[in-house]
Design a protein around this motif. Structure first.
Motif, PDB file in Angstrom:
ATOM      1  N   PRO A  37       0.827  -1.214   0.000  1.00 36.57           N
ATOM      2  CA  PRO A  37       0.000   0.000   0.000  1.00 36.57           C
ATOM      3  C   PRO A  37       0.858   1.260   0.000  1.00 36.57           C
ATOM      4  CG  PRO A  37      -0.852  -1.589   1.584  1.00 36.57           C
ATOM      5  CD  PRO A  37       0.470  -2.125   1.116  1.00 36.57           C
ATOM      6  N   VAL A  38       0.426   2.263  -0.741  1.00 33.68           N
ATOM      7  CA  VAL A  38       1.176   3.505  -0.863  1.00 33.68           C
ATOM      8  C   VAL A  38       0.296   4.687  -0.489  1.00 33.68           C
ATOM      9  CG1 VAL A  38       2.604   2.577  -2.720  1.00 33.68           C
ATOM     10  CG2 VAL A  38       0.547   3.889  -3.277  1.00 33.68           C
ATOM     11  N   VAL A  39       0.942   5.782  -0.117  1.00 35.44           N
ATOM     12  CA  VAL A  39       0.257   7.062   0.094  1.00 35.44           C
ATOM     13  C   VAL A  39       0.752   8.007  -1.000  1.00 35.44           C
ATOM     14  CG1 VAL A  39      -0.059   9.033   1.628  1.00 35.44           C
ATOM     15  CG2 VAL A  39       0.061   6.726   2.579  1.00 35.44           C
ATOM     16  N   PRO A  40      -0.136   8.487  -1.867  1.00 34.19           N
ATOM     17  CA  PRO A  40       0.303   9.365  -2.956  1.00 34.19           C
ATOM     18  C   PRO A  40       0.955  10.640  -2.429  1.00 34.19           C
ATOM     19  CG  PRO A  40      -1.945   8.593  -3.314  1.00 34.19           C
ATOM     20  CD  PRO A  40      -1.584   8.224  -1.911  1.00 34.19           C
ATOM     21  N   SER A  41       1.761  11.268  -3.274  1.00 35.57           N
ATOM     22  CA  SER A  41       2.353  12.547  -2.917  1.00 35.57           C
ATOM     23  C   SER A  41       1.268  13.607  -2.805  1.00 35.57           C
ATOM     24  CB  SER A  41       3.366  12.966  -3.983  1.00 35.57           C
ATOM     25  OG  SER A  41       2.698  13.216  -5.218  1.00 35.57           O
ATOM     26  N   ALA A  42       1.626  14.747  -2.216  1.00 40.26           N
ATOM     27  CA  ALA A  42       0.657  15.847  -2.089  1.00 40.26           C
ATOM     28  C   ALA A  42       0.145  16.276  -3.456  1.00 40.26           C
ATOM     29  CB  ALA A  42       1.301  17.024  -1.360  1.00 40.26           C
ATOM     30  N   GLY A  43       1.055  16.367  -4.429  1.00 42.12           N
ATOM     31  CA  GLY A  43       0.642  16.728  -5.776  1.00 42.12           C
ATOM     32  C   GLY A  43      -0.267  15.678  -6.388  1.00 42.12           C
ATOM     33  N   GLY A  44       0.055  14.404  -6.133  1.00 39.01           N
ATOM     34  CA  GLY A  44      -0.786  13.324  -6.648  1.00 39.01           C
ATOM     35  C   GLY A  44      -2.179  13.365  -6.057  1.00 39.01           C
ATOM     36  N   ILE A  45      -2.259  13.627  -4.749  1.00 37.57           N
ATOM     37  CA  ILE A  45      -3.570  13.722  -4.089  1.00 37.57           C
ATOM     38  C   ILE A  45      -4.373  14.875  -4.688  1.00 37.57           C
ATOM     39  CG2 ILE A  45      -4.716  14.294  -1.906  1.00 37.57           C
ATOM     40  CD1 ILE A  45      -2.518  12.703  -0.489  1.00 37.57           C
ATOM     41  N   ALA A  46      -3.711  15.992  -4.951  1.00 38.34           N
ATOM     42  CA  ALA A  46      -4.411  17.143  -5.532  1.00 38.34           C
ATOM     43  C   ALA A  46      -4.980  16.792  -6.906  1.00 38.34           C
ATOM     44  CB  ALA A  46      -3.456  18.330  -5.641  1.00 38.34           C
ATOM     45  N   VAL A  47      -4.214  16.072  -7.721  1.00 43.90           N
ATOM     46  CA  VAL A  47      -4.686  15.689  -9.050  1.00 43.90           C
ATOM     47  C   VAL A  47      -5.857  14.713  -8.935  1.00 43.90           C
ATOM     48  CG1 VAL A  47      -4.081  14.506 -11.191  1.00 43.90           C
ATOM     49  CG2 VAL A  47      -2.473  16.113 -10.154  1.00 43.90           C
ATOM     50  N   ILE A  48      -5.768  13.752  -8.010  1.00 45.22           N
ATOM     51  CA  ILE A  48      -6.868  12.793  -7.818  1.00 45.22           C
ATOM     52  C   ILE A  48      -8.132  13.532  -7.406  1.00 45.22           C
ATOM     53  CG2 ILE A  48      -7.683  10.832  -6.463  1.00 45.22           C
ATOM     54  CD1 ILE A  48      -4.724   9.997  -6.176  1.00 45.22           C
ATOM     55  N   LEU A  49      -7.994  14.475  -6.480  1.00 46.20           N
ATOM     56  CA  LEU A  49      -9.162  15.251  -6.047  1.00 46.20           C
ATOM     57  C   LEU A  49      -9.779  16.012  -7.221  1.00 46.20           C
ATOM     58  CD1 LEU A  49      -7.988  16.662  -2.598  1.00 46.20           C
ATOM     59  CD2 LEU A  49      -9.885  15.089  -2.996  1.00 46.20           C
ATOM     60  N   LEU A  50      -8.943  16.593  -8.069  1.00 49.16           N
ATOM     61  CA  LEU A  50      -9.450  17.298  -9.242  1.00 49.16           C
ATOM     62  C   LEU A  50     -10.208  16.338 -10.163  1.00 49.16           C
ATOM     63  CD1 LEU A  50      -9.651  19.821 -10.991  1.00 49.16           C
ATOM     64  CD2 LEU A  50      -7.415  19.238 -11.975  1.00 49.16           C
ATOM     65  N   CYS A  51      -9.671  15.129 -10.330  1.00 52.49           N
ATOM     66  CA  CYS A  51     -10.349  14.134 -11.165  1.00 52.49           C
ATOM     67  C   CYS A  51     -11.710  13.773 -10.583  1.00 52.49           C
ATOM     68  CB  CYS A  51      -9.477  12.886 -11.293  1.00 52.49           C
ATOM     69  SG  CYS A  51      -7.992  13.094 -12.301  1.00 52.49           S
ATOM     70  N   ILE A  52     -11.768  13.591  -9.262  1.00 47.56           N
ATOM     71  CA  ILE A  52     -13.045  13.251  -8.629  1.00 47.56           C
ATOM     72  C   ILE A  52     -14.031  14.399  -8.776  1.00 47.56           C
ATOM     73  CG2 ILE A  52     -14.169  12.694  -6.431  1.00 47.56           C
ATOM     74  CD1 ILE A  52     -11.601  11.263  -5.600  1.00 47.56           C
ATOM     75  N   LEU A  53     -13.550  15.637  -8.641  1.00 49.47           N
ATOM     76  CA  LEU A  53     -14.423  16.793  -8.819  1.00 49.47           C
ATOM     77  C   LEU A  53     -14.971  16.861 -10.245  1.00 49.47           C
ATOM     78  CD1 LEU A  53     -12.549  19.547  -6.780  1.00 49.47           C
ATOM     79  CD2 LEU A  53     -14.739  18.480  -6.227  1.00 49.47           C
ATOM     80  N   LEU A  54     -14.152  16.500 -11.222  1.00 52.48           N
ATOM     81  CA  LEU A  54     -14.637  16.469 -12.606  1.00 52.48           C
ATOM     82  C   LEU A  54     -15.709  15.396 -12.776  1.00 52.48           C
ATOM     83  CD1 LEU A  54     -11.290  16.917 -14.578  1.00 52.48           C
ATOM     84  CD2 LEU A  54     -13.133  18.589 -14.312  1.00 52.48           C
ATOM     85  N   LEU A  55     -15.492  14.229 -12.173  1.00 57.24           N
ATOM     86  CA  LEU A  55     -16.486  13.168 -12.255  1.00 57.24           C
ATOM     87  C   LEU A  55     -17.782  13.568 -11.558  1.00 57.24           C
ATOM     88  CD1 LEU A  55     -14.240  10.027 -11.595  1.00 57.24           C
ATOM     89  CD2 LEU A  55     -15.413  10.585 -13.732  1.00 57.24           C
ATOM     90  N   THR A  56     -17.669  14.228 -10.395  1.00 57.09           N
ATOM     91  CA  THR A  56     -18.888  14.661  -9.699  1.00 57.09           C
ATOM     92  C   THR A  56     -19.591  15.784 -10.460  1.00 57.09           C
ATOM     93  OG1 THR A  56     -17.567  16.145  -8.279  1.00 57.09           O
ATOM     94  CG2 THR A  56     -18.081  13.954  -7.411  1.00 57.09           C
ATOM     95  N   ALA A  57     -18.833  16.588 -11.215  1.00 62.48           N
ATOM     96  CA  ALA A  57     -19.472  17.597 -12.060  1.00 62.48           C
ATOM     97  C   ALA A  57     -20.311  16.929 -13.146  1.00 62.48           C
ATOM     98  CB  ALA A  57     -18.419  18.510 -12.688  1.00 62.48           C
ATOM     99  N   LEU A  58     -19.767  15.874 -13.753  1.00 58.61           N
ATOM    100  CA  LEU A  58     -20.534  15.121 -14.744  1.00 58.61           C
ATOM    101  C   LEU A  58     -21.768  14.489 -14.103  1.00 58.61           C
ATOM    102  CD1 LEU A  58     -17.561  13.365 -16.583  1.00 58.61           C
ATOM    103  CD2 LEU A  58     -18.909  15.303 -17.411  1.00 58.61           C
ATOM    104  N   SER A  59     -21.603  14.005 -12.885  1.00 62.58           N
ATOM    105  CA  SER A  59     -22.740  13.430 -12.166  1.00 62.58           C
ATOM    106  C   SER A  59     -23.772  14.503 -11.838  1.00 62.58           C
ATOM    107  CB  SER A  59     -22.258  12.745 -10.883  1.00 62.58           C
ATOM    108  OG  SER A  59     -23.311  12.109 -10.218  1.00 62.58           O
TER     109      SER A  59
END
Length: 532
Positions: free
Chosen positions: A423-445
């Protein structure tokens, strides 16, 4: 129905109470339903109630149990839709939330399969059926209740809070799980502490009942009751009322099916993708998805409000089209950001399994040949692979042919190739990108889901509205959405491609887009309560 038009508009305070009580009840009801899925994604449900000697099979069986609840939602829609159109909106959703709360608490009390054997999964499935029946009546009641109180041209905005409450239930389930894990030692959490979120539903049930009991009946239903215009058999009338078959078809295949796979992909598929395929540490993945879902709540309200101005159809059509374009790229970016080392290893040293047949079934304890056994090994590890037909069975990792295919030798070969499966913990930058991706998906939703309560309420005449709205909605969400985690995980396990399961979502959305564009007529822009 002139008597309906004569009803006094609810005051701002009354409207706040109506929205708050309906929305909180919906949050709690979906919390009860989603807490199972949240814990299924972490593996606890599978280990406790569906032990099978294989982590993949346990996970698939746990998601199958998740799907069972969804499978019975249409029956709940028929039953409680009938009661809602005959007896009233208020008392029907009081019954549904009581049934849901008691069934959810029951899951937390069922002994493990190690204690009572096959009785454990059997009881769990029965409780999931009760949850599905309850949920089949809850959503339609809350959505219609709010819509029938809404002032002119405000139904999209006011009912959008019901849509946001569905996501709120998922967020609450994650929050309660994370708080319980934080408060308890890990050994205690794994042993019995995970049961506490299920039992917590009793407290939520008490709050919801207290708020909803204070509500009065919908003015539309009261007017119909006084005029003697309620349906004698709303289920039958839903299929015989002039023009209603087309409306049911659009509501099922154009609206419910499309919006639900987008929403479940944005929530459960992302959670399973991060925790499973990308090997993100469990609590970290839950925090990221919970934060993304919380940040995305505003999309539902925004697009519900917008639909009062531009119409219901346009945001849904645009949302479907954008989903078809953006779904795969969003997940590709998320995968690269969540575990770049694993993604890089898959590119630099791809795993190729060659053999004469390479038949593989995730449900078989013993595969038919050596090639199948290799695919079973890589699937259980969550390692991406491709297959080629060849006279003899051979596995290569990058440029290295692997002669010794014992599990321990394959473990060492993967490690040499740079595969880090801990198991890994993403970097701060990686977490920020993942959050942006989730926000884009929730916008589509949000685009496809935010106005749906108002749209479905407006599609159907008041006398059969509860039944006509609930039946297609819960068939669509129950079967197209409820089976999404199981189908997508099976596709991933069977193919070795971590993104293969997205094709299911893509295909359903493509179908929904065609149906919506061709068959959906914009509802009349007048107060829902005046429709008869």
């Amino acid at each position: 129905m002139a008597s309906v038009a004569a009803q006094a508009e609810p005051s701002a305070g009354d409207m706040r109470m109506i929205i708050t009580a309906s929305s909180l009840g919906t949050v709690f009801e979906w919390y009860d339903f989603f807490i199972y899925g949240t814990l299924a994604a972490s593996g606890i449900i599978g280990r406790t109630f569906f032990p099978a000697g294989s982590e993949i099979v346990q996970t698939l069986l746990a998601w199958a149990g998740f799907a069972v609840g969804f499978g019975f939602r249409p029956l709940g829609a028929v039953l409680f839709g009938f009661l809602g159109d005959r007896l009233g909106r208020k008392y029907t959703f009081l019954v549904t939330i009581t049934l849901m709360g008691l069934a959810t608490a029951g899951v937390g009390l069922v002994p493990s399969a190690a204690t009572i054997g096959l009785w454990a999964p059997g009881i769990i499935l029965m409780l999931r059926i009760l949850q599905g029946l309850a949920l089949g009546g809850e959503y339609g009641g809350a959505a219609i209740y709010v819509a029938e109180h809404a002032p002119p041209r405000r139904a999209g905005f006011f009912t959008s809070f019901i849509q946001a409450s569905v996501a709120g239930g998922f967020i609450l389930s994650l929050a309660v799980v994370l708080l319980a894990k934080l408060a308890l030692p890990d050994a205690t959490w794994q042993a019995w502490g995970w049961r506490l979120p299920f039992l917590f539903s009793l407290a939520l049930l008490a709050v919801s009942l207290w708020m909803r009991v204070k509500l009065s009946e919908s003015p539309v239903f009261k007017a119909m009751k006084q005029a003697g215009e309620t349906a004698r058999n709303p289920f039958v009338e839903s299929f015989t009322y002039p023009g209603n078959l087309v409306r049911l078809f659009v509501a099922l295949f154009g609206i419910a099916a499309g919006l639900t796979v987008i929403w479940y992909t944005a929530m459960f598929s992302v959670l399973a993708f991060l925790q499973g395929t990308m090997r993100v540490e469990e609590t970290t993945a839950q925090l990221i998805v919970g934060a993304g879902a919380l940040g995305g709540l505003g999309w539902f309200v925004l697009f519900g409000w917008l639909s009062d101005r531009v119409g219901r159809k346009q945001p849904i059509v645009i949302g479907y089209a954008l989903t078809l374009i953006a779904l795969f790229p969003i997940f590709w970016v998320m995968g690269q950001s969540a575990n770049p080392g694993l993604a890089e290893a898959a590119k630099r040293a791809p795993v190729v399994v060659s053999g004469p047949h390479c038949a593989y079934s995730p449900f078989q304890k013993q595969q038919a040949d050596d090639c199948g056994r290799l695919l079973d090994y890589f699937s259980k590890k969550g390692v991406q692979y491709t297959t080629h037909r060849a006279p003899v069975t051979v596995v290569t990792i990058g440029d290295e042919p692997i002669a010794d295919t014992r599990p321990e030798a394959l473990d060492a070969a993967l490690a040499r190739a740079g595969y880090r499966l801990a198991p890994v913990v993403p970097s701060a930058g990686g977490i920020a990108v993942i959050l942006l991706c989730i926000l884009l998906l929730t916008a589509l939703s949000g685009m496809t889901y935010g106005s749906v309560a108002a749209l479905l309420t407006e599609l159907f005449p008041a006398r059969i509205r509860y039944s006509s709205m609930s039946i297609p909605y819960h068939i669509g969400t129950g079967y197209f959405g409820g089976f999404l985690p199981f189908i997508s995980q099976y596709m991933v396990a069977r193919s070795g491609d971590p993104y293969a399961g997205l094709w299911y979502s893509w295909a359903v959305v493509a179908m929904a887009l065609v149906v919506t564009v061709v068959f959906l007529k914009e509802p009349r822009e007048e107060r829902v309560a005046r429709r008869g």
